[in-house]
Design a protein around this motif. Structure first.
Motif, PDB file in Angstrom:
ATOM      1  N   TYR A 443     -13.133  -7.666   0.861  1.00 10.42           N
ATOM      2  CA  TYR A 443     -12.141  -8.725   1.032  1.00 10.42           C
ATOM      3  C   TYR A 443     -11.652  -9.260  -0.312  1.00 10.42           C
ATOM      4  O   TYR A 443     -10.537  -9.796  -0.390  1.00 10.42           O
ATOM      5  CB  TYR A 443     -12.704  -9.848   1.890  1.00 10.42           C
ATOM      6  N   GLY A 450      -3.301  -9.160  -2.105  1.00  8.87           N
ATOM      7  CA  GLY A 450      -2.469 -10.169  -1.457  1.00  8.87           C
ATOM      8  C   GLY A 450      -1.901 -11.164  -2.443  1.00  8.87           C
ATOM      9  O   GLY A 450      -0.756 -11.617  -2.298  1.00  8.87           O
ATOM     10  N   CYS A 484       3.145  -7.997   3.176  1.00  6.66           N
ATOM     11  CA  CYS A 484       2.258  -9.111   3.545  1.00  6.66           C
ATOM     12  C   CYS A 484       2.054  -9.179   5.055  1.00  6.66           C
ATOM     13  O   CYS A 484       0.953  -9.470   5.534  1.00  6.66           O
ATOM     14  CB  CYS A 484       2.846 -10.423   3.037  1.00  6.66           C
ATOM     15  N   THR A 485       3.094  -8.891   5.835  1.00  2.68           N
ATOM     16  CA  THR A 485       2.964  -8.921   7.291  1.00  2.68           C
ATOM     17  C   THR A 485       1.986  -7.869   7.783  1.00  2.68           C
ATOM     18  O   THR A 485       1.141  -8.130   8.651  1.00  2.68           O
ATOM     19  CB  THR A 485       4.338  -8.703   7.938  1.00  2.68           C
ATOM     20  N   TRP A 487      -0.563  -6.428   6.154  1.00  2.00           N
ATOM     21  CA  TRP A 487      -1.955  -6.681   5.790  1.00  2.00           C
ATOM     22  C   TRP A 487      -2.505  -7.973   6.385  1.00  2.00           C
ATOM     23  O   TRP A 487      -3.719  -8.122   6.530  1.00  2.00           O
ATOM     24  CB  TRP A 487      -2.114  -6.664   4.279  1.00  2.00           C
ATOM     25  N   MET A 488      -1.626  -8.895   6.753  1.00  2.00           N
ATOM     26  CA  MET A 488      -2.107 -10.075   7.484  1.00  2.00           C
ATOM     27  C   MET A 488      -2.504  -9.694   8.908  1.00  2.00           C
ATOM     28  O   MET A 488      -3.450 -10.248   9.476  1.00  2.00           O
ATOM     29  CB  MET A 488      -1.020 -11.153   7.504  1.00  2.00           C
ATOM     30  N   ILE A 491      -6.259  -7.548   9.072  1.00  2.00           N
ATOM     31  CA  ILE A 491      -7.616  -8.135   9.069  1.00  2.00           C
ATOM     32  C   ILE A 491      -8.126  -8.423  10.478  1.00  2.00           C
ATOM     33  O   ILE A 491      -9.215  -7.952  10.856  1.00  2.00           O
ATOM     34  CB  ILE A 491      -7.642  -9.395   8.182  1.00  2.00           C
ATOM     35  N   SER A 509      -2.364   0.896   8.182  1.00  2.00           N
ATOM     36  CA  SER A 509      -1.903  -0.179   7.288  1.00  2.00           C
ATOM     37  C   SER A 509      -1.495   0.373   5.931  1.00  2.00           C
ATOM     38  O   SER A 509      -0.483  -0.061   5.350  1.00  2.00           O
ATOM     39  CB  SER A 509      -3.011  -1.227   7.136  1.00  2.00           C
ATOM     40  N   SER A 513       2.473   0.081   4.922  1.00  2.85           N
ATOM     41  CA  SER A 513       2.869  -0.721   3.757  1.00  2.85           C
ATOM     42  C   SER A 513       3.468   0.151   2.661  1.00  2.85           C
ATOM     43  O   SER A 513       4.431  -0.243   1.985  1.00  2.85           O
ATOM     44  CB  SER A 513       1.659  -1.495   3.218  1.00  2.85           C
TER      45      SER A 513
END
Length: 548
Positions: A443, A450, A484-485, A487-488, A491, A509, A513
């Motif tokens: 993380y 991020g 960002c969308t 990888w948000m 999680i 992902s 991306s």
């Protein structure tokens, strides 16, 4: 009854045998009194009173008759038989006994436990012991030339099985339909004549002598509180356990590499699973990764070919080369997540992905900053032109990437990932996977990426309206929004999946991306280069471009 008579003869034989042998009890002779209570409680109490009291008259009657009576004491014993016709001549004097030379030492219990309890209630007052056996564990032939066995408690181990039948007039009669014979303490036999057995109309077969039904394989017995031990309910074996026999008290847990079948009465070997190159999900992932890699390579080749065009030069072509090269590597690193986990692939896949993506995001951030600085440098008297040197951009990318590399090195040095097997997430399967060992390190890598994406998004958003014909800040803003969308959403999806689907989520992902960055930043430029050569001309920046 004949068998009761045989038992009396056995007792008489034993007493006479002991009295005749001077080595058993020297100077002592045994005697006994024997009473028949006719299976009547009142008669049992009367017999006990008679046993404890003296009589005023004894009548000698030749045997064999209905009842037996014998005296015991010192000297020669006398055996007196008391018949029913003389019973009225006997007078009982409770608590009186004038025959001091005869001493009572013990009382043998009745043939039934009920009569023995009734006798014990009275004998306890006089503190006389009651026993249930004279001979123990003795095997002999009775007068009917039948085998007889006295068990450890002195009881004759031969029992009749009676079938009670209700007649039409309401009376009950018993029919001997079988026998239980105890041959030894661990060996017995049961004989039943089913043809002589009559059942009540409600029963079509012999009833079970338990209060619960038999528990089938796959279930186990669960005792019921406040009920006898023979009463239980059948409960299905818990997850991961089986019972392969009926009426099992507990279930057996399957080994780690086995799992219960649907009936939970057998353990089955688990199958090994991982995201392989040959299954549909793996084939799709590999195909998308290779296609994206080839597309990035074509765009890079096109940018190198048109390196002197205005649109390529205006957006810092060297940074574009670095970004396209890092995107190509990002697509290839997704292949490390496919196939059976090995030690090397577990060490490389997350770290390679983190470092390469950090290079891409740092390059995008450098391109965005360059756009802002280039606009400010066009203003008269501006001192920002010195920050537009290419070396500063390369240094910025190297520093940002080095920070991510340090995080990865610390992770590998302290708690590196390793190949592992998950036996429990999916029933019937052993999932081969890479154990990340340190979720905090993973993380941290995602969090740093991020951060770079967020800063790039903010800077590009602020520079989106700068009056430059070749301004790519708008495209960078949209690409960072897509990044960002993705990888948000990654999680929570990653944490809610198991096994190979967890790996597939991360591959998706990475590819999504990466394709977002490639499409949002380079697709508009490729469109101009290939289809609108008239717009791909160097134009002198004049005041007419500052109309906003």
């Amino acid at each position: 009854m004949s068998k009761n008579y045989q038992q009396v003869l056995a007792l008489v034989f034993a007493v006479e045998k002991i009295n005749k042998d001077p080595h058993f009890l020297p100077n002592i002779s045994l005697g006994f009194r024997l009473y028949d209570n006719n299976y009547n409680g009142g008669q049992t109490y009367e017999n006990v009173i008679s046993l404890l009291s003296e009589r005023d008259k004894l009548t000698l009657i030749p045997p064999p008759l209905y009842g037996y009576e014998s005296y015991y004491g010192y000297g020669q014993p006398s055996y007196n038989m008391m018949g029913t016709e003389d019973a009225e001549k006997v007078t009982i004097f409770p608590n009186y006994n004038c025959q001091g030379h005869k001493k009572m030492v013990a009382v043998i219990g009745g043939l039934t436990s009920e009569s023995s309890v009734q006798m014990a209630n009275m004998l306890d007052v006089y503190k006389l012991p009651q026993i249930h056996s004279v001979l123990k564990k003795t095997h002999f032939n009775n007068s009917a030339v039948e085998d007889a066995f006295l068990n450890g408690t002195g009881e004759l181990a031969m029992y009749d099985i009676l079938n009670w039948i209700q007649l039409d007039n309401g009376s009950l009669v018993s029919v001997n339909v079988g026998e239980v014979t105890l041959h030894s303490t661990k060996n017995y036999s049961i004989a039943i004549n089913e043809k002589m057995t009559l059942w009540n109309g409600k029963f079509i077969q012999p009833p079970h002598s338990v209060c619960s039904n038999k528990c089938l394989p796959g279930f186990h017995k669960m005792p019921l509180k406040a009920n006898p031990k023979c009463c239980f309910q059948c409960t299905e074996c818990p997850k991961g356990a089986i019972s392969n026999q009926s009426d099992m008290d507990f279930c057996m847990k399957c080994k780690e590499d086995f799992y219960p079948n649907k009936a939970r009465n057998k353990c089955i070997l688990k199958s090994i699973t991982f995201l392989s190159y040959t299954e549909p999900l793996g084939i799709v992932s590999v195909s998308i990764a290779l296609y994206s890699f080839l597309l990035s390579a074509l765009v890079l080749a096109m940018f190198i070919k048109h390196r002197d065009s205005a649109i390529v030069k205006a957006n810092n072509r060297h940074l574009s080369y670095i970004l396209l090269s890092s995107l190509m590597l990002c697509f290839l690193c997704s292949l490390l997540f496919i196939g059976q986990p090995r030690k090397m692939t577990c060490l490389l896949r997350q770290t390679a992905f983190g470092i390469i993506f950090s290079v891409s995001l740092a390059t995008i951030l450098a391109k965005t900053i360059t756009v802002v600085l280039a606009f400010k440098a066009t203003k008269p008297g501006s001192g920002t032109r010195k920050w537009l040197r290419p070396r500063l951009s390369y240094f910025f990318i190297m520093v940002c990437s080095l920070i991510q590399a340090v995080i990865c090195i610390v992770w590998l040095g302290t708690s590196p990932p390793f190949p592992d097997a998950d036996f429990y997430s999916e029933p019937g399967h052993i999932i081969l996977e890479c154990n990340e060992s340190s979720p905090a390190a993973l993380y941290s890598i995602l969090g740093y990426m991020g951060l770079l994406a967020l800063v790039s998004f903010i800077v590009a958003f602020l520079a989106r309206k700068l009056p430059d014909r070749f301004n790519e800040a708008k495209f960078i803003t949209f690409s960072m929004l897509v990044f960002c969308t993705v990888w948000m959403a990654f999680i929570p999806t990653y944490l809610s999946t198991k096994g190979k689907y967890m790996v597939a989520v991360e591959i998706f992902s990475i590819l999504t991306s990466g394709v977002g960055l490639l499409g949002c930043i380079f697709l508009p430029k490729s469109y101009v280069i290939l289809l609108h050569l008239d717009r791909n001309q160097k134009v002198q920046i004049t005041s007419k471009y500052f109309h906003k």
